[in-house]
Design an enzyme around this catalytic site. Structure first.
Site, PDB file in Angstrom:
ATOM      1  CG  HIS A  20      -0.241   0.271   2.509  1.00 49.21           C
ATOM      2  ND1 HIS A  20       0.504  -0.687   3.136  1.00 49.21           N
ATOM      3  CD2 HIS A  20      -0.164   1.369   3.286  1.00 49.21           C
ATOM      4  CE1 HIS A  20       0.998  -0.194   4.252  1.00 49.21           C
ATOM      5  NE2 HIS A  20       0.615   1.063   4.367  1.00 49.21           N
TER       6      HIS A  20
HETATM    7  N1  UDP Z   1      -3.733  -5.414   9.158  1.00 52.04           N
HETATM    8  C1  UDP Z   1      -4.973  -6.021   9.297  1.00 52.04           C
HETATM    9  N2  UDP Z   1      -5.622  -6.442   8.168  1.00 52.04           N
HETATM   10  C2  UDP Z   1      -5.090  -6.342   6.915  1.00 52.04           C
HETATM   11  C3  UDP Z   1      -3.811  -5.724   6.808  1.00 52.04           C
HETATM   12  C4  UDP Z   1      -3.154  -5.269   7.930  1.00 52.04           C
HETATM   13  O1  UDP Z   1      -5.477  -6.171  10.403  1.00 52.04           O
HETATM   14  O2  UDP Z   1      -5.738  -6.756   5.935  1.00 52.04           O
HETATM   15  C5  UDP Z   1      -3.058  -4.914  10.382  1.00 52.04           C
HETATM   16  C6  UDP Z   1      -1.705  -5.548  10.710  1.00 52.04           C
HETATM   17  O3  UDP Z   1      -1.652  -5.777  12.090  1.00 52.04           O
HETATM   18  C7  UDP Z   1      -0.719  -4.482  10.311  1.00 52.04           C
HETATM   19  C8  UDP Z   1      -1.481  -3.221  10.610  1.00 52.04           C
HETATM   20  O4  UDP Z   1      -2.822  -3.530  10.229  1.00 52.04           O
HETATM   21  O5  UDP Z   1       0.465  -4.505  11.050  1.00 52.04           O
HETATM   22  C9  UDP Z   1      -0.945  -2.014   9.898  1.00 52.04           C
HETATM   23  O6  UDP Z   1      -1.318  -2.038   8.601  1.00 52.04           O
HETATM   24  P1  UDP Z   1      -0.628  -1.305   7.396  1.00 52.04           P
HETATM   25  O7  UDP Z   1       0.330  -2.254   6.766  1.00 52.04           O
HETATM   26  O8  UDP Z   1      -1.763  -0.802   6.566  1.00 52.04           O
HETATM   27  O9  UDP Z   1       0.096  -0.009   7.978  1.00 52.04           O
HETATM   28  P2  UDP Z   1       1.615   0.378   8.247  1.00 52.04           P
HETATM   29  O10 UDP Z   1       2.080  -0.455   9.378  1.00 52.04           O
HETATM   30  O11 UDP Z   1       2.382   0.162   6.989  1.00 52.04           O
HETATM   31  O12 UDP Z   1       1.554   1.832   8.609  1.00 52.04           O
END
Ligand code: UDP
Length: 365
Positions: free
Chosen positions: A207
């Site tokens: 993403h």
């Molecule tokens: N996550 C979730 N469902 C999904 C994808 C991610 O529950 O389909 C959770 C997972 O725990 C992940 C967190 O959301 O660590 C953060 O997601 P994302 O990768 O969007 O954000 P980032 O950590 O890159 O800011």
């Protein structure tokens, strides 16, 4: 005298970082916990499901935002946050992570001379093309109290001139959630629903704007997923931003293949069950680098840098450029079980939220 602490969240990763805070605040009767949700992530799959599954209390304050542009969202959060703190002035605000809500709330609080505590402070990718890096730097320049998840955070903050006394190495509250909800994660029936065999599939998530906003890069990622699926099943819970861009560029056909399972973003429990039993994960997420390190699951992160170096140095993570040939070498290592193993980083022990609230108590005493 009671001190009011306002915890400000806005996105999916923010919610996963605060699941234990309320119960930890309850041990200090002189601290009053209040939760504010800016509404930056707002729909069921990106927000409400996490409140339901993770027992996060309903927010005391919830903003309504018009989604015109990124900057309009930031400015609306600032304006509504200003009204909120004028009407009910907190003694401290707590902001987790590095999203626009984190910055918007910290900035307004600083103008009103309200102290700011930053959870997941000091992380640096040293890449100012990432909006999150700008948010991290700005928030740490505003904050008064810094809670770090790994030692690199302490080093970065000290190098930037912060006082050692204001930095607390608390560990990782995201891992608090993972430990707390382990039984619920096990109870998820997602493997059966998707017809998956433990240890026999890869999970992919993408993403980051640098990967999914550019036609060439998104095409390369979809081709990569397609290539991996020739050897093993791939589960791809697709982020709204990625889906929108794939539709815009007309790439969806690249993922039409029996061995690729595309689904909507999953709730936390189902998602972590999928991650826990993956043979390997391929991602550009911040949080997933940490969750896979804790779970000992091999993780290939398709980025030029990481703000979470402990996951590479101690954990199971490897950083790779968007180069299919090189990535496939590592995918094959994972498939052949010759990929490196890792360890759990220091203080990722499920007690980080307790350390944070204890430090807040001392700060406000
Ligand atoms: N996550 C979730 N469902 C999904 C994808 C991610 O529950 O389909 C959770 C997972 O725990 C992940 C967190 O959301 O660590 C953060 O997601 P994302 O990768 O969007 O954000 P980032 O950590 O890159 O800011």
């Amino acid at each position: 005298m009671t001190k009011k602490v306002l915890v400000c969240v806005g996105t999916r990763p923010n919610l996963i970082k605060i699941t234990r805070l309320k119960e930890c605040f309850a041990k200090y009767p002189s601290l009053q916990f209040k939760l504010l949700h800016t509404g930056q992530h707002f729909d069921y799959k990106m927000s409400k499901v996490f409140f339901e599954e993770l027992g996060i209390p309903s927010p005391d304050v919830l903003f309504e935002l018009q989604r015109e542009s990124q900057i309009s969202v930031v400015s609306q959060i600032m304006l509504q946050f200003e009204k909120e703190i004028i009407s009910d002035r907190p003694d401290l605000i707590v902001v987790p992570g590095d999203v626009d809500s984190t910055f918007a709330c910290a900035f307004v609080a600083s103008r009103y001379k309200i102290p700011v505590a930053h959870i997941e402070s000091g992380l640096r990718s040293f890449d100012k093309n990432m909006p999150e890096e700008i948010n991290r730097i700005l928030v740490d320049n505003i904050a008064d109290l810094f809670f770090t998840t790994e030692k690199s955070g302490n080093e970065n903050l000290l190098r930037e001139g912060k006082s050692r006394n204001d930095i607390v190495f608390t560990g990782n509250t995201m891992i608090d959630s993972l430990i707390k909800f382990q039984p619920n994660i096990e109870n998820s029936s997602m493997l059966e629903k998707l017809n998956l065999v433990k240890g026999n599939y890869f999970t992919a998530t993408f993403h980051r704007p640098s990967n999914v906003d550019y036609e060439k890069n998104l095409k390369a990622i979809f081709k990569l997923i397609n290539n991996i699926s020739k050897n093993t099943k791939v589960i791809f819970p697709i982020h709204p931003r990625t889906l929108k861009n794939a539709e815009h560029f007309g790439f969806n056909h690249l993922l039409e293949c029996d061995n690729i399972v595309i689904c909507d973003p999953l709730g936390y429990l189902d998602f972590m069950k999928i991650i826990k039993y993956s043979k390997g994960v391929i991602t550009d997420s911040g949080g997933i680098q940490e969750e896979t390190t804790f779970l000992g699951v091999p993780c290939l992160t398709i980025r030029d840098n990481t703000e979470r170096p402990v996951t590479v140095e101690v954990g199971t993570n490897t950083l790779l450029p968007l180069d299919e040939e090189e990535i496939m070498l590592y995918v094959n290592q994972i498939l052949m079980r010759t990929y490196k193993t890792g360890r759990i980083p220091e203080k990722w022990d499920g007690r980080s939220s307790e350390r944070i609230v204890e430090a807040i108590y001392k700060f406000l005493a």
